[in-house]
Structure formats: structure tokens, C-alpha cells
Design a protein around this motif. Sequence first.
Motif, short mmCIF file in Angstrom:
data_model
loop_
_atom_site.label_atom_id
_atom_site.label_comp_id
_atom_site.label_asym_id
_atom_site.label_seq_id
_atom_site.Cartn_x
_atom_site.Cartn_y
_atom_site.Cartn_z
N THR A 166 7.98 1.36 -8.23
CA THR A 166 7.17 2.50 -7.81
C THR A 166 7.11 3.56 -8.90
N VAL A 167 8.26 3.86 -9.53
CA VAL A 167 8.27 4.80 -10.64
C VAL A 167 7.42 4.26 -11.78
N LEU A 168 7.54 2.98 -12.05
CA LEU A 168 6.76 2.35 -13.11
C LEU A 168 5.26 2.50 -12.84
N GLU A 169 4.85 2.26 -11.60
CA GLU A 169 3.44 2.38 -11.27
C GLU A 169 2.95 3.81 -11.42
N ALA A 170 3.80 4.78 -11.04
CA ALA A 170 3.42 6.19 -11.20
C ALA A 170 3.20 6.54 -12.67
N ILE A 171 4.07 6.04 -13.53
CA ILE A 171 3.93 6.29 -14.97
C ILE A 171 2.68 5.59 -15.51
N GLU A 172 2.44 4.36 -15.07
CA GLU A 172 1.25 3.63 -15.51
C GLU A 172 -0.02 4.37 -15.12
N ARG A 173 -0.07 4.87 -13.89
CA ARG A 173 -1.24 5.62 -13.43
C ARG A 173 -1.43 6.89 -14.24
N THR A 174 -0.32 7.54 -14.58
CA THR A 174 -0.40 8.79 -15.33
C THR A 174 -0.98 8.58 -16.73
N PRO A 231 15.20 19.33 -12.49
CA PRO A 231 14.83 18.82 -11.16
C PRO A 231 14.94 17.30 -11.06
N VAL A 232 15.37 16.83 -9.90
CA VAL A 232 15.50 15.40 -9.63
C VAL A 232 14.57 15.04 -8.48
N ARG A 233 13.67 14.10 -8.74
CA ARG A 233 12.74 13.65 -7.70
C ARG A 233 12.87 12.15 -7.52
N VAL A 234 12.82 11.70 -6.28
CA VAL A 234 12.87 10.27 -5.99
C VAL A 234 11.54 9.86 -5.39
N VAL A 235 11.15 8.61 -5.64
CA VAL A 235 9.84 8.12 -5.22
C VAL A 235 10.02 6.82 -4.45
N GLY A 236 9.36 6.72 -3.30
CA GLY A 236 9.45 5.50 -2.52
C GLY A 236 8.67 5.60 -1.23
N SER A 244 0.82 -1.21 0.00
CA SER A 244 0.00 0.00 0.00
C SER A 244 0.86 1.26 0.00
N ALA A 245 2.02 1.21 0.66
CA ALA A 245 2.92 2.37 0.68
C ALA A 245 3.43 2.65 -0.73
N LYS A 246 3.76 1.60 -1.47
CA LYS A 246 4.21 1.78 -2.85
C LYS A 246 3.12 2.41 -3.70
N ASP A 270 12.56 17.28 -18.85
CA ASP A 270 11.83 18.13 -17.90
C ASP A 270 12.16 17.77 -16.45
N GLN A 271 12.33 16.50 -16.18
CA GLN A 271 12.67 16.09 -14.82
C GLN A 271 13.23 14.67 -14.81
N VAL A 272 14.06 14.40 -13.80
CA VAL A 272 14.58 13.06 -13.55
C VAL A 272 13.75 12.47 -12.41
N VAL A 273 13.26 11.25 -12.61
CA VAL A 273 12.48 10.57 -11.59
C VAL A 273 13.06 9.17 -11.39
N VAL A 274 13.50 8.89 -10.18
CA VAL A 274 14.09 7.58 -9.88
C VAL A 274 13.50 7.04 -8.59
N GLY A 275 13.69 5.75 -8.37
CA GLY A 275 13.29 5.15 -7.11
C GLY A 275 14.37 5.39 -6.07
N MET A 276 14.21 4.77 -4.92
CA MET A 276 15.23 4.93 -3.89
C MET A 276 15.33 3.66 -3.07
N ASP A 277 16.57 3.33 -2.73
CA ASP A 277 16.75 2.24 -1.79
C ASP A 277 16.48 2.75 -0.39
N CYS A 278 17.11 3.86 -0.04
CA CYS A 278 16.82 4.51 1.23
C CYS A 278 17.47 5.89 1.27
N ILE A 279 16.95 6.72 2.15
CA ILE A 279 17.57 8.00 2.45
C ILE A 279 17.93 7.98 3.93
N VAL A 280 19.20 8.13 4.21
CA VAL A 280 19.69 8.14 5.58
C VAL A 280 20.27 9.51 5.86
#
Length: 283
Positions: free
Chosen positions: A129-137, A221-226, A102-104, A188-198
Motif C-alpha cells: 500500500t505504501v509502495l502504491e502511494a509512492i508510485e501514484r505520487t 510525524p509518523v503515518r500508517v497506511v492500510g 479496492s481498499a488498498k 519529513d515524515q515516516v510512512v509505514v503499512g500496518m498489519d492491524c490497529i486494535v
Amino acid sequence: MIDETVEEIADMQTHSSSVVAVKAAEALLALTEREYPTVEEYVRTLERNSHALRRANPSHASLQTTQREILSTVEDADADSVESAKETTHDAVESVVDRVESAKERAAERAVEYLEDGTTLLTHDYSSTVLEAIERTVDAGAELEVYCTEARPRYLGRKMVRTLAELDGVDAHLIVDGAAGHFLPEIDQVVVGMDCIVEDTLYNRIGTYPLAATASDVGVPVRVVGAEAKVVTGGFAFENEHRSVSEVIREPADGFAVENPAYDATPTRLLDAAITDERVHEF
């Protein structure tokens, strides 16, 4: 089943961190199908196998936190029978899997707000997660142009671009990692997933750091999704993994060393935002 999952995680066949966490959690259910003389013996077996799963990829924050949660839930329950301990394990695994999935979904849904019709994206490696965002879009009627890096040496970007190419509304392109700087001025933008942010560092698939640094230099702009669970403020020390030499070179490496780290560290100052299921972290 546990041994197979440990090997699978170690080989990174399940490369998405959410998939890793779910597979590892569900693998523990195999232990509930065996017989144990006492609750103590069952819990020791659960602990031993959970530790093996965590050690298979110590860099995955989701894997570490979900395994510890399942184990602590069973231990804290202080079951009075083996069957009761098994039931607690089933409930804990189900809770973890539901939350990860559900978080994804929620993170992907939030990311859709940043993916407007006609946007040109660049993504790196493979992120479910990035793939799902693109699919939803595109399901909502938008059209996107997406450039995918190969993500050498594992080439998981090829899997990403093949999946995207099957979606109506996506104009998909595959590029070698080193070509990102050539295409970024048109992105226009870079969108990547993330393993973690520490703290103030993003840990993600190798190649993310130079991509983010180059994007910052050209003003993209660079955005990460997770999942929010991947944003760690303390209590977790990221441990990088150094992959097999055979992934990089097939012939013998005579007279030189071959380095193959799995992840790199990107300062969050190079990011615009981290989009999670709970909030948007702006940097």
C-alpha cells in the motif's frame, strides 16, 4: 493448493497482509473443483480448510476477517445443492478479493495527499500500500527521496528499496534498522503499512515501535497506511508469531536463547495518523 498456500502464509513468503488475504481467499476455490456427496460434506471441508488457512498466520486481521466472511456467507446461504454452495463460494471469494484490492487502492490514493513534491520519507519493511502511494505520487510528476530500513531479520526492506529504485522520480536509499535515528532529523515524515490497529495499539513488523518512538522524540510525524478493515475495535485478539531461530543466526545457539518475534506493538499515541480507504484517523 490449500496445503501450499498454508505453507506459503506460514513462511510469510506473501508478507503483505492484503496479499495474504487474497491468496487465502482464492485458495478456497480449489475446493470447488472437487466432488462431494452432500452440501454438508462440502461445507465441512470448506470450514476445515479455512481454519487451516487462518491458523497459518493468526496475527493477520485481514486474513481472519475475510476467511470468516467467506465461510459465514456459504453457511448462511443454506444451499440446496453442492453446485449452489460452490457458486456461493465463488461469489463470496470474488467479493472479498475485490474489496481488499479496492481498499488498498483507495488508501494509497488518500495517502498521496500527504506526499508532496520534494518530500523525504522513511519507510520500514515492505508495504504494497505504501509502495502504491509512492508510485501514484511520482506518476503525478512529484519527486521523492525515500529511505528504507532493511527490516531485519527477513530483510524485506531490501525488496522495497529495489522496487522503489526502478521508479522515475524516487531517490531511494537503503539503511540498516539501527541507523534510523541517525537519519530521522533529516526526514519529513515516516510512512509505514500496518498489519492491524486494535484499540490503541498498532501491530506491525518488528522494529516499528522503536522507529515510531524515535521519530516522536525528534518531532517527525509518523503515518500508517492500510485498509479500514484493519482498524479493529473489538472481537480480535492479536497473536504474535515467533519466527525461526535460523533467520537470526546460522550457527548453533549454544548457551543462549534466540528470540525472533515477527511483530511489535506501537502505542497509537506515537502516531500522527492512520490513513485508510474510508477515513483518516488522527491520534
